[in-house]
Design a protein around this motif. Structure first.
Motif, PDB file in Angstrom:
ATOM      1  N   PRO A  59       0.874  -1.343  -0.224  1.00 34.94           N
ATOM      2  CA  PRO A  59       0.029  -0.035  -0.023  1.00 34.94           C
ATOM      3  C   PRO A  59       1.003   1.289  -0.046  1.00 34.94           C
ATOM      4  CG  PRO A  59       0.006  -0.772   2.216  1.00 34.94           C
ATOM      5  CD  PRO A  59       0.643  -1.849   1.335  1.00 34.94           C
ATOM      6  N   ALA A  60       0.314   2.322  -0.596  1.00 40.81           N
ATOM      7  CA  ALA A  60       0.914   3.614  -0.661  1.00 40.81           C
ATOM      8  C   ALA A  60       1.268   4.105   0.945  1.00 40.81           C
ATOM      9  CB  ALA A  60       0.323   4.435  -1.456  1.00 40.81           C
ATOM     10  N   ASP A  61       2.122   4.664   1.116  1.00 40.41           N
ATOM     11  CA  ASP A  61       2.551   5.401   2.484  1.00 40.41           C
ATOM     12  C   ASP A  61       1.530   6.046   3.130  1.00 40.41           C
ATOM     13  OD1 ASP A  61       3.847   5.602   4.816  1.00 40.41           O
ATOM     14  OD2 ASP A  61       5.204   7.213   4.146  1.00 40.41           O
ATOM     15  N   GLY A  62       0.944   5.810   4.333  1.00 42.82           N
ATOM     16  CA  GLY A  62      -0.299   6.482   5.047  1.00 42.82           C
ATOM     17  C   GLY A  62      -1.446   6.190   4.548  1.00 42.82           C
ATOM     18  N   SER A  63      -1.696   5.469   3.372  1.00 44.12           N
ATOM     19  CA  SER A  63      -3.114   5.448   2.645  1.00 44.12           C
ATOM     20  C   SER A  63      -4.066   4.953   3.540  1.00 44.12           C
ATOM     21  CB  SER A  63      -2.857   4.555   1.335  1.00 44.12           C
ATOM     22  OG  SER A  63      -2.452   3.188   1.837  1.00 44.12           O
ATOM     23  N   TRP A  64      -3.654   4.172   4.554  1.00 44.91           N
ATOM     24  CA  TRP A  64      -4.563   3.664   5.808  1.00 44.91           C
ATOM     25  C   TRP A  64      -4.944   4.368   6.763  1.00 44.91           C
ATOM     26  CZ3 TRP A  64       0.367   2.061   4.580  1.00 44.91           C
ATOM     27  CH2 TRP A  64       1.253   2.721   5.379  1.00 44.91           C
ATOM     28  N   ARG A  65      -4.397   5.640   6.730  1.00 43.04           N
ATOM     29  CA  ARG A  65      -4.543   6.339   8.134  1.00 43.04           C
ATOM     30  C   ARG A  65      -6.108   7.149   8.199  1.00 43.04           C
ATOM     31  NH1 ARG A  65       1.414   8.825   7.411  1.00 43.04           N
ATOM     32  NH2 ARG A  65       2.340   6.830   8.257  1.00 43.04           N
ATOM     33  N   GLY A  66      -6.737   7.190   7.208  1.00 44.98           N
ATOM     34  CA  GLY A  66      -8.074   7.681   7.339  1.00 44.98           C
ATOM     35  C   GLY A  66      -9.121   6.613   7.823  1.00 44.98           C
ATOM     36  N   VAL A  67      -8.776   5.610   8.103  1.00 41.05           N
ATOM     37  CA  VAL A  67     -10.076   4.567   8.357  1.00 41.05           C
ATOM     38  C   VAL A  67      -9.638   3.971   9.724  1.00 41.05           C
ATOM     39  CG1 VAL A  67     -10.483   1.951   7.768  1.00 41.05           C
ATOM     40  CG2 VAL A  67      -9.639   3.569   5.948  1.00 41.05           C
ATOM     41  N   ARG A  68     -10.932   3.921  10.339  1.00 41.63           N
ATOM     42  CA  ARG A  68     -10.999   3.229  11.695  1.00 41.63           C
ATOM     43  C   ARG A  68     -12.207   2.563  12.171  1.00 41.63           C
ATOM     44  NH1 ARG A  68     -11.043   7.230  16.572  1.00 41.63           N
ATOM     45  NH2 ARG A  68      -9.266   7.894  15.422  1.00 41.63           N
ATOM     46  N   PRO A  69     -12.353   1.518  12.905  1.00 43.81           N
ATOM     47  CA  PRO A  69     -13.589   0.904  13.137  1.00 43.81           C
ATOM     48  C   PRO A  69     -14.450   1.721  13.862  1.00 43.81           C
ATOM     49  CG  PRO A  69     -12.125   0.287  14.638  1.00 43.81           C
ATOM     50  CD  PRO A  69     -11.242   1.267  13.681  1.00 43.81           C
ATOM     51  N   SER A  70     -15.905   1.573  13.506  1.00 43.14           N
ATOM     52  CA  SER A  70     -16.869   2.097  14.308  1.00 43.14           C
ATOM     53  C   SER A  70     -16.619   1.684  15.847  1.00 43.14           C
ATOM     54  CB  SER A  70     -18.165   1.642  13.939  1.00 43.14           C
ATOM     55  OG  SER A  70     -18.235   0.247  13.973  1.00 43.14           O
TER      56      SER A  70
END
Length: 219
Positions: A59-70
């Motif tokens: 994955p692109a660096d930091g591409s996951w940071r906008g996701v969190r679980p409810s």
């Protein structure tokens, strides 16, 4: 949310401890709304074509940071040893759980890995997060026989993961089991707080968005 610790010296003792500690917080036997992803990954998180199980995704660096679980995501943290690398991962998962309001319970599989894995599954979490190299070989056996249980392995990977096992690795990590070693030269120094924090966030983002059974290779 409460953070509870269970010591798996034996399966019976573990389950007794679960019962004893289960009175002080949320009851996982009671159904709750299914956890969903809050936010979406940035461009470059997932490949254009859905990866097959056992694939390596970069994955692109930091591409996951906008996701969190409810809130209330039920996570069992399975700990395989007390090494410095495992301790760093435990700290990162604990911090992530506090930030996201996840419901985290910790199970030790250090003395009896199989009993620890079973104890974690018996809690019926929405996700089992595994940290610690000694758990890899037992997980390879147990996870393949429980395809309905989602696992997330941090800092290591199964040599032949099934679709329910997702892993997160990086240069310096990547233990694959007895006799297989690591995917790259092992580096204890690579298990920084930032790297371990990215590992749990990227892994959960993959699970919540349905990209499972793969190895995420962090840049």
């Amino acid at each position: 949310m409460p953070h509870r610790t269970v010591v798996a010296t034996s399966l019976v003792a573990t389950l007794l401890l679960v019962c004893l500690t289960g009175c002080a917080g949320s009851d996982w036997s009671i159904p709750h709304p299914a956890t969903t992803a809050v936010g979406t990954p940035s461009a470059g998180f997932a490949p254009a074509i859905a990866p097959t199980p056992e694939a390596t995704v970069m994955p692109a660096d930091g591409s996951w940071r906008g996701v969190r679980p409810s809130p209330g995501y039920r996570v069992a943290l399975l700990v395989g040893d007390d090494s410095s690398t495992t301790t760093a991962l435990v700290a990162a998962v604990t911090a992530w759980a506090s930030e996201t309001n996840a419901d985290l319970r910790t199970v030790s599989g250090a003395e009896d890995p199989v009993a620890g894995i079973v104890a974690a599954m018996e809690l019926h979490p929405e996700l089992v997060v595994s940290v610690g190299d000694p758990l890899i070989d037992p997980l390879a056996t147990v996870s393949a026989n429980h395809l309905d249980v989602p696992f997330l392995v941090l800092g290591a990977e199964l040599a032949e993961p099934t679709a329910n096992v997702t892993a997160v690795d990086w240069t310096g990590a990547g233990y694959r089991g007895e006799g297989l070693g690591t995917a790259t030269h092992f580096s204890e120094a690579s298990f920084t707080a930032e790297r371990c924090g990215d590992a749990i966030r990227a892994g959960v983002a993959a699970v919540l968005t349905g990209m499972t059974g793969v190895v995420l290779w962090l840049p």
